[in-house]
Design an enzyme around this catalytic site. Structure first.
Site, PDB file in Angstrom:
ATOM      1  N   HIS A   1       0.868  -1.196   0.000  1.00  0.00           N
ATOM      2  CA  HIS A   1       0.000   0.000   0.000  1.00  0.00           C
ATOM      3  C   HIS A   1       0.897   1.235   0.000  1.00  0.00           C
ATOM      4  O   HIS A   1       1.488   1.582   1.021  1.00  0.00           O
ATOM      5  CB  HIS A   1      -0.906   0.017   1.240  1.00  0.00           C
ATOM      6  CG  HIS A   1      -1.901   1.135   1.208  1.00  0.00           C
ATOM      7  ND1 HIS A   1      -3.253   0.934   1.414  1.00  0.00           N
ATOM      8  CD2 HIS A   1      -1.754   2.471   1.002  1.00  0.00           C
ATOM      9  CE1 HIS A   1      -3.890   2.094   1.328  1.00  0.00           C
ATOM     10  NE2 HIS A   1      -2.999   3.043   1.084  1.00  0.00           N
TER      11      HIS A   1
ATOM     12  N   HIS B   1       1.621   5.387  -1.729  1.00  0.00           N
ATOM     13  CA  HIS B   1       1.294   6.558  -2.551  1.00  0.00           C
ATOM     14  C   HIS B   1       2.598   7.156  -3.060  1.00  0.00           C
ATOM     15  O   HIS B   1       3.461   7.512  -2.245  1.00  0.00           O
ATOM     16  CB  HIS B   1       0.559   7.614  -1.712  1.00  0.00           C
ATOM     17  CG  HIS B   1      -0.726   7.118  -1.140  1.00  0.00           C
ATOM     18  ND1 HIS B   1      -1.935   7.279  -1.765  1.00  0.00           N
ATOM     19  CD2 HIS B   1      -0.985   6.422  -0.002  1.00  0.00           C
ATOM     20  CE1 HIS B   1      -2.886   6.725  -1.035  1.00  0.00           C
ATOM     21  NE2 HIS B   1      -2.338   6.192   0.041  1.00  0.00           N
TER      22      HIS B   1
ATOM     23  N   LYS C   1      -9.412  -0.059  -5.902  1.00  0.00           N
ATOM     24  CA  LYS C   1      -9.394   0.569  -4.583  1.00  0.00           C
ATOM     25  C   LYS C   1     -10.723   1.261  -4.333  1.00  0.00           C
ATOM     26  O   LYS C   1     -11.166   2.082  -5.145  1.00  0.00           O
ATOM     27  CB  LYS C   1      -8.248   1.596  -4.512  1.00  0.00           C
ATOM     28  CG  LYS C   1      -8.175   2.375  -3.195  1.00  0.00           C
ATOM     29  CD  LYS C   1      -7.694   1.537  -2.039  1.00  0.00           C
ATOM     30  CE  LYS C   1      -7.801   2.255  -0.699  1.00  0.00           C
ATOM     31  NZ  LYS C   1      -6.728   3.223  -0.456  1.00  0.00           N
TER      32      LYS C   1
ATOM     33  N   HIS D   1     -10.555   1.278   1.700  1.00  0.00           N
ATOM     34  CA  HIS D   1     -10.339   2.283   2.753  1.00  0.00           C
ATOM     35  C   HIS D   1     -11.549   2.167   3.662  1.00  0.00           C
ATOM     36  O   HIS D   1     -12.641   2.620   3.313  1.00  0.00           O
ATOM     37  CB  HIS D   1     -10.206   3.697   2.172  1.00  0.00           C
ATOM     38  CG  HIS D   1      -9.945   4.722   3.233  1.00  0.00           C
ATOM     39  ND1 HIS D   1      -8.738   5.367   3.381  1.00  0.00           N
ATOM     40  CD2 HIS D   1     -10.723   5.173   4.245  1.00  0.00           C
ATOM     41  CE1 HIS D   1      -8.791   6.190   4.425  1.00  0.00           C
ATOM     42  NE2 HIS D   1      -9.992   6.085   4.972  1.00  0.00           N
TER      43      HIS D   1
ATOM     44  N   HIS E   1      -4.757  -0.532   5.750  1.00  0.00           N
ATOM     45  CA  HIS E   1      -4.262   0.254   6.895  1.00  0.00           C
ATOM     46  C   HIS E   1      -5.202   0.185   8.095  1.00  0.00           C
ATOM     47  O   HIS E   1      -5.744   1.209   8.526  1.00  0.00           O
ATOM     48  CB  HIS E   1      -3.958   1.696   6.514  1.00  0.00           C
ATOM     49  CG  HIS E   1      -4.982   2.369   5.617  1.00  0.00           C
ATOM     50  ND1 HIS E   1      -6.314   2.412   5.899  1.00  0.00           N
ATOM     51  CD2 HIS E   1      -4.829   3.023   4.437  1.00  0.00           C
ATOM     52  CE1 HIS E   1      -6.949   3.074   4.943  1.00  0.00           C
ATOM     53  NE2 HIS E   1      -6.065   3.446   4.047  1.00  0.00           N
TER      54      HIS E   1
ATOM     55  N   ASP F   1       1.329   2.638   3.541  1.00  0.00           N
ATOM     56  CA  ASP F   1       0.477   3.816   3.318  1.00  0.00           C
ATOM     57  C   ASP F   1       1.310   5.094   3.384  1.00  0.00           C
ATOM     58  O   ASP F   1       0.800   6.154   3.762  1.00  0.00           O
ATOM     59  CB  ASP F   1      -0.690   3.882   4.321  1.00  0.00           C
ATOM     60  CG  ASP F   1      -1.768   4.868   3.857  1.00  0.00           C
ATOM     61  OD1 ASP F   1      -1.833   5.165   2.644  1.00  0.00           O
ATOM     62  OD2 ASP F   1      -2.528   5.362   4.713  1.00  0.00           O
TER      63      ASP F   1
HETATM   64  O1  DOR Z   1      -3.476   9.613   5.603  1.00  0.00           O
HETATM   65  C1  DOR Z   1      -3.782   9.269   4.482  1.00  0.00           C
HETATM   66  N1  DOR Z   1      -3.187   9.821   3.395  1.00  0.00           N
HETATM   67  N2  DOR Z   1      -4.731   8.345   4.337  1.00  0.00           N
HETATM   68  C2  DOR Z   1      -5.233   8.038   3.142  1.00  0.00           C
HETATM   69  O2  DOR Z   1      -6.122   7.232   3.081  1.00  0.00           O
HETATM   70  C3  DOR Z   1      -4.742   8.725   1.914  1.00  0.00           C
HETATM   71  C4  DOR Z   1      -3.394   9.270   2.101  1.00  0.00           C
HETATM   72  C5  DOR Z   1      -2.976  10.231   1.013  1.00  0.00           C
HETATM   73  O3  DOR Z   1      -3.166   9.928  -0.163  1.00  0.00           O
HETATM   74  O4  DOR Z   1      -2.441  11.286   1.340  1.00  0.00           O
HETATM   75 ZN    ZN Z   2      -3.383   5.037   1.374  1.00  0.00          ZN
END
Ligand code: DOR
Ligand code: ZN
Length: 352
Positions: free
Chosen positions: A17, A19, A104, A141, A179, A256
């Site tokens: 997971h 980003h 997702k 989520h 998460h 995450d």
């Molecule tokens: O804290 C988070 N940041 N939780 C999420 O679900 C998305 C993520 C983000 O993309 O910044």
């Molecule tokens: Zn995430």
């Protein structure tokens, strides 16, 4: 795996997971991830979101070009699509054929760039049926978004309002509860009956294993410890630590790691997300060591994820050493900077 007090050798982990955003920023965060992980599930909450196979293929190409320009050929991005009220069954089948790893589910309004998310799963019936039919995992989520639900209860309420009904309607759908942050989620996943099939799993972040909600308010407001789902009480952290270190294959690593520039965090309405990619493995090692379970780290970090996704385990080995490392106060992020998780603090384990 071999462990002693000062060194852990393990099969290279993956991040299930992650980003990495897009454009200039992507390069800076990819560098941190590829140092540690062989593969990562790339989250689709870009602006605009990655809702189609064509958009995911284009995103994958941009990632591959970036990797190439960094001279990296040892990392595989695993692509996901962002589920919307309008996702068709055809798009799901097309995604399967195109090698997309998962869809997702962002409940609309739940978190960063979730405005285009699902307002009610009743609109996704055909897409979910197609996912179940072709064996496409749904990554969730897991938070309800109703403003009247207390923010600390949103995950627990999601389980009985959304997740359990979903799993009853689609009993063969593969689901990853992403998460997780609560005892309720940990026990739901641990105890779910699947008839021996690989149908449910959960990812757990380093921050939810290492911190409770006091960390958001320690001596003042700490925006860099704010993520969604938000950190919970100590009893929840302990429940997560218990399942993560239990050797149960339903629980595996997903950082995450979610980059936001320093200015977007240190402001009147700061963004949600912790940047853990800088030394995520060191953080996980610290969590496992805290309960004397370093011997369970390799399963959690390197085996259970690929097993769930029916992908081969990695073969390369990596070494973590017990060598104190100070996490930098800031790191470059495009033309801005980012404050990594535990900035300025010492952590015990480092990657060789
Ligand atoms: O804290 C988070 N940041 N939780 C999420 O679900 C998305 C993520 C983000 O993309 O910044
Ligand atoms: Zn995430």
């Amino acid at each position: 795996m071999s462990t002693n007090q000062t060194q852990i050798q393990l099969i290279q982990p993956d991040d299930w997971h992650l980003h990495i955003r897009d454009g200039e920023v992507m390069k800076d965060v990819l560098i941190d991830t590829v140092r540690q992980f062989a593969r990562a599930i790339i989250m689709p909450n870009l602006k605009p979101p990655v809702t189609t196979v064509d958009l995911a293929n284009a995103y994958r190409t941009r990632i591959q070009l970036q990797l190439k320009s960094l001279g990296i050929d040892s990392f595989t991005p695993l692509m996901t699509l962002y589920l919307t009220n309008n996702t068709s069954a055809d798009e799901v089948r097309k995604a399967k054929a195109a090698g997309i790893t998962a869809f997702k589910l962002y409940p609309a309004g739940a978190t960063t760039n979730s405005d285009a998310g699902v307002t009610d799963l009743k609109y996704c019936h055909d897409a979910l049926e197609a996912m179940q039919a072709v064996g496409m995992p749904l990554l969730v989520h897991g938070e309800v978004t109703s403003p009247e639900i207390d923010i600390f209860d949103r995950e627990a309420v999601f389980i009985y309002q959304v997740l359990d009904p979903l799993r009853k309607d689609f009993p063969e759908l593969k689901v990853v509860f992403e998460h997780i942050t609560t005892l309720q989620a940990a026990h739901y996943v641990r105890d779910a009956a699947t008839g021996g099939k690989n149908l449910i799993a959960a990812t757990i972040t380093p921050q939810h294993l290492l911190m409770n909600r006091n960390a958001i308010f320690a001596g003042g407001i700490r925006p860099h410890n704010y993520c969604l789902p938000v950190l919970k009480r100590e009893e929840h952290r302990l429940a997560l630590l218990e399942v993560a270190t239990s050797g149960n294959p339903r629980f595996f690593l997903g950082t995450d790691s979610a980059p936001h520039a320093k200015g977007a965090k240190e402001t009147a309405c700061g963004c949600a997300g912790c940047y853990s990619a800088f030394n995520a493995l060191g953080l996980y090692a610290e969590a496992f060591e805290s309960v004397g379970k370093l011997d369970k780290l390799e399963g959690f970090a390197s085996f259970f994820g690929p097993d769930f996704y029916s992908l081969p385990r990695n073969t390369r080995k990596i070494i973590l050493v017990k060598q104190a490392q100070i996490i930098p106060n800031e790191l470059p992020l495009g033309d801005a900077t980012i404050v990594p998780l535990r900035a300025g603090e010492t952590i015990a384990w480092s990657l060789v």
